[in-house]
Scaffold this motif. Structure first.
Motif, PDB file in Angstrom:
ATOM      1  N   UNK A 179       0.835  -1.209   0.000  1.00 46.61           N
ATOM      2  CA  UNK A 179       0.000   0.000   0.000  1.00 46.61           C
ATOM      3  C   UNK A 179       0.865   1.253   0.000  1.00 46.61           C
ATOM      4  N   UNK A 180       1.945   1.239   0.771  1.00 45.76           N
ATOM      5  CA  UNK A 180       2.874   2.379   0.776  1.00 45.76           C
ATOM      6  C   UNK A 180       3.481   2.588  -0.607  1.00 45.76           C
ATOM      7  N   UNK A 181       3.882   1.487  -1.226  1.00 42.64           N
ATOM      8  CA  UNK A 181       4.489   1.538  -2.553  1.00 42.64           C
ATOM      9  C   UNK A 181       3.497   2.098  -3.568  1.00 42.64           C
ATOM     10  N   UNK A 182       2.254   1.648  -3.490  1.00 39.62           N
ATOM     11  CA  UNK A 182       1.229   2.141  -4.405  1.00 39.62           C
ATOM     12  C   UNK A 182       0.969   3.629  -4.196  1.00 39.62           C
ATOM     13  N   UNK A 183       1.042   4.069  -2.935  1.00 37.19           N
ATOM     14  CA  UNK A 183       0.835   5.485  -2.651  1.00 37.19           C
ATOM     15  C   UNK A 183       1.919   6.355  -3.259  1.00 37.19           C
ATOM     16  N   UNK A 184       3.157   5.888  -3.200  1.00 37.09           N
ATOM     17  CA  UNK A 184       4.251   6.651  -3.802  1.00 37.09           C
ATOM     18  C   UNK A 184       4.111   6.680  -5.317  1.00 37.09           C
ATOM     19  N   UNK A 185       3.750   5.553  -5.912  1.00 39.27           N
ATOM     20  CA  UNK A 185       3.568   5.529  -7.370  1.00 39.27           C
ATOM     21  C   UNK A 185       2.440   6.467  -7.800  1.00 39.27           C
ATOM     22  N   UNK A 186       1.374   6.469  -7.002  1.00 37.74           N
ATOM     23  CA  UNK A 186       0.239   7.338  -7.326  1.00 37.74           C
ATOM     24  C   UNK A 186       0.656   8.808  -7.293  1.00 37.74           C
ATOM     25  N   UNK A 187       1.595   9.149  -6.427  1.00 41.96           N
ATOM     26  CA  UNK A 187       2.095  10.530  -6.375  1.00 41.96           C
ATOM     27  C   UNK A 187       3.012  10.812  -7.560  1.00 41.96           C
ATOM     28  N   UNK A 188       3.937   9.888  -7.842  1.00 34.13           N
ATOM     29  CA  UNK A 188       4.940  10.133  -8.872  1.00 34.13           C
ATOM     30  C   UNK A 188       4.329  10.219 -10.264  1.00 34.13           C
ATOM     31  N   UNK A 189       3.241   9.498 -10.510  1.00 34.86           N
ATOM     32  CA  UNK A 189       2.700   9.467 -11.868  1.00 34.86           C
ATOM     33  C   UNK A 189       2.341  10.874 -12.366  1.00 34.86           C
ATOM     34  N   UNK A 190       1.500  11.636 -11.660  1.00 31.88           N
ATOM     35  CA  UNK A 190       1.181  12.967 -12.177  1.00 31.88           C
ATOM     36  C   UNK A 190       2.269  14.003 -11.920  1.00 31.88           C
ATOM     37  N   UNK A 191       3.002  13.854 -10.820  1.00 28.15           N
ATOM     38  CA  UNK A 191       3.965  14.884 -10.446  1.00 28.15           C
ATOM     39  C   UNK A 191       5.316  14.736 -11.135  1.00 28.15           C
ATOM     40  N   UNK A 192       5.606  13.537 -11.636  1.00 26.83           N
ATOM     41  CA  UNK A 192       6.901  13.322 -12.286  1.00 26.83           C
ATOM     42  C   UNK A 192       6.753  12.776 -13.699  1.00 26.83           C
ATOM     43  N   UNK A 193       6.172  11.582 -13.829  1.00 27.68           N
ATOM     44  CA  UNK A 193       6.132  10.934 -15.130  1.00 27.68           C
ATOM     45  C   UNK A 193       5.258  11.680 -16.128  1.00 27.68           C
ATOM     46  N   UNK A 194       4.310  12.475 -15.649  1.00 24.99           N
ATOM     47  CA  UNK A 194       3.465  13.266 -16.548  1.00 24.99           C
ATOM     48  C   UNK A 194       3.683  14.765 -16.345  1.00 24.99           C
ATOM     49  N   UNK A 195       4.780  15.133 -15.724  1.00 25.60           N
ATOM     50  CA  UNK A 195       5.135  16.546 -15.616  1.00 25.60           C
ATOM     51  C   UNK A 195       5.387  17.094 -17.020  1.00 25.60           C
ATOM     52  N   UNK A 196       5.022  18.354 -17.271  1.00 23.67           N
ATOM     53  CA  UNK A 196       5.068  18.849 -18.643  1.00 23.67           C
ATOM     54  C   UNK A 196       6.495  18.854 -19.196  1.00 23.67           C
ATOM     55  N   UNK A 197       7.527  19.067 -18.357  1.00 21.12           N
ATOM     56  CA  UNK A 197       8.894  19.047 -18.873  1.00 21.12           C
ATOM     57  C   UNK A 197       9.300  17.638 -19.285  1.00 21.12           C
ATOM     58  N   UNK A 198       8.847  16.630 -18.543  1.00 23.32           N
ATOM     59  CA  UNK A 198       9.111  15.244 -18.930  1.00 23.32           C
ATOM     60  C   UNK A 198       8.304  14.897 -20.176  1.00 23.32           C
TER      61      UNK A 198
END
Length: 402
Positions: free
Chosen positions: A312-331
């Motif tokens: 659950x902790x791992x899923x929570x971090x992934x849920x944060x990283x997806x919009x904030x990092x992997x879909x960040x406009x610069x990326x």
């Protein structure tokens, strides 16, 4: 003399379900045994000395490699996964060399520009079976690497090949991982000549390597994202485990430099995830009592796993990283550029294969054919980010010398 050795007693300190090199199923092409290395140590060494492994130095993890020298590449990521896999395997009494070999090889099949490059190449190759990085890893180690007179590929052991393609679970049968598409053609074709038991789980070391990958990329993407300024420490306050750890470190070390606080949290996260993985796996081993690596494969469920809480902790971090990092406009801008480069290269080289280097052109059978498409796909997939960008400049910039 083949590499197969007579079985001996399991080494002291080894788990009964560890994969034993003296019981290896061997290699597709029999080879004489080494006097100084186990079969899995030889596999690891062959992977390290391969051209595909060297090229990982300039392949993207998340950022395009020229964006900054401190961000992870596929090579540094693979080394970090190998370190974690060895640490976990040591605590569980597994074969560290096999776990390390699998960790070092797990990203060999990735294209330039990360998943953006893979998606683009998959689209371009859709009519000839598509592109899958796990299947491409298998093609590399069984076919595309050319270092030996007696055979193509690296002629790795059955256990390494099996773990390379099945680390996420069975590929066929009732327990197969859900797939939107058929089994990749490269895997089906190889399994027809060298049965890798596609309907069973992988051995314990492969399961360790898969979760070591999860530990490494989540934590190190967190690190890279913070250092790139895509999000701030304060944005992580509500993320499970991560937010409380940053609060804990701030309370213990008030006034500490932000860079040091990031290092400390990532270090603690990795330690906690490793400890949880070891503890949960030991619980499962005590309950399921596998007596060999073969019994691990036949359990019908993973032996190596995180606890429910850590998942659950791992899923929570992934849920944060997806919009904030992997879909960040610069990326998004970088990945968009990568997709365009891969598609441009493919279209031109498929139509005009005589623009390929001679050793690759000889493998084609004319422009626009299925065989040529696969050769062009192999060529592009093997390029680093730097090499793909340079090829694009040479082929599309009229002012650039070829």
């Amino acid at each position: 003399m083949t590499e197969s050795r007579p079985p001996s007693a399991a080494p002291s300190g080894r788990a009964p379900f560890a994969t034993r090199p003296d019981l290896s199923r061997g290699r597709l092409h029999p080879e004489a045994a080494s006097a100084t290395r186990t079969p899995f140590q030889r596999d690891r060494d062959r992977i390290i000395h391969s051209a595909a492994f060297r090229r990982l130095q300039y392949k993207t993890q998340v950022f395009v490699c020229h964006e900054g020298e401190n961000f992870r590449t596929r090579l540094t990521h693979s080394l970090e996964v190998a370190q974690i896999a060895r640490a976990v395997s040591r605590q569980l009494g597994l074969d560290e060399d096999l776990a390390e070999a699998l960790a070092l090889a797990h990203d060999l099949g990735h294209t330039p520009f990360g998943h953006a490059g893979e998606d683009a190449l998959d689209e371009m190759l859709r009519e000839v079976g598509g592109f899958d990085h796990n299947a491409q890893s298998l093609r590399i180690v069984t076919r595309l690497e050319r270092r030996y007179i007696a055979f193509d590929g690296l002629n790795l052991t059955w256990e390494t090949l099996e773990g390379l393609i099945k680390h996420n679970g069975p590929l066929t049968g009732p327990r197969a991982v859900a797939r939107e598409r058929p089994l990749p053609r490269a895997i089906a074709e190889y399994a027809a000549i060298h049965d890798l038991d596609l309907d069973s789980f992988a051995g314990p070391e492969a399961q360790v390597a898969a979760l070591a990958d999860d530990i490494a990329y989540n934590n190190h993407d967190l690190d890279d994202g913070l250092r790139a300024g895509l999000f701030a420490i304060e944005d992580l306050a509500e993320v499970p485990l991560v937010g409380p750890l940053f609060a804990q470190v701030a309370a213990e070390h008030p006034g500490a430099d932000a860079s040091l606080r990031i290092h400390e949290v990532v270090r603690r996260m990795i330690g906690l995830m490793i400890a949880d993985l070891v503890e949960e796996t030991r619980r499962r081993a005590a309950r399921l009592r596998p007596a060999s690596a073969a019994e691990v494969r036949a359990l019908g469920q993973p032996l190596v796993a995180f606890s429910d809480e850590m998942r659950a902790n791992d899923a929570g971090l992934r849920a944060f990283l997806f919009p904030h990092m992997y879909r960040h406009y610069t990326v998004n801008r970088m990945t968009s550029k990568g997709r365009r480069v891969v598609k441009d290269l493919f279209r031109l080289l498929w139509a005009e294969p005589n623009c390929l280097p001679p050793e690759w052109y000889r493998l084609t059978d004319g422009g626009g054919t299925p065989r040529t498409a696969r050769v062009v796909g192999d060529y592009i997939a093997g390029l680093s980010d730097h090499a793909a960008l340079e090829e694009h400049r040479k082929l599309f910039d009229p002012q650039q010398k070829s």
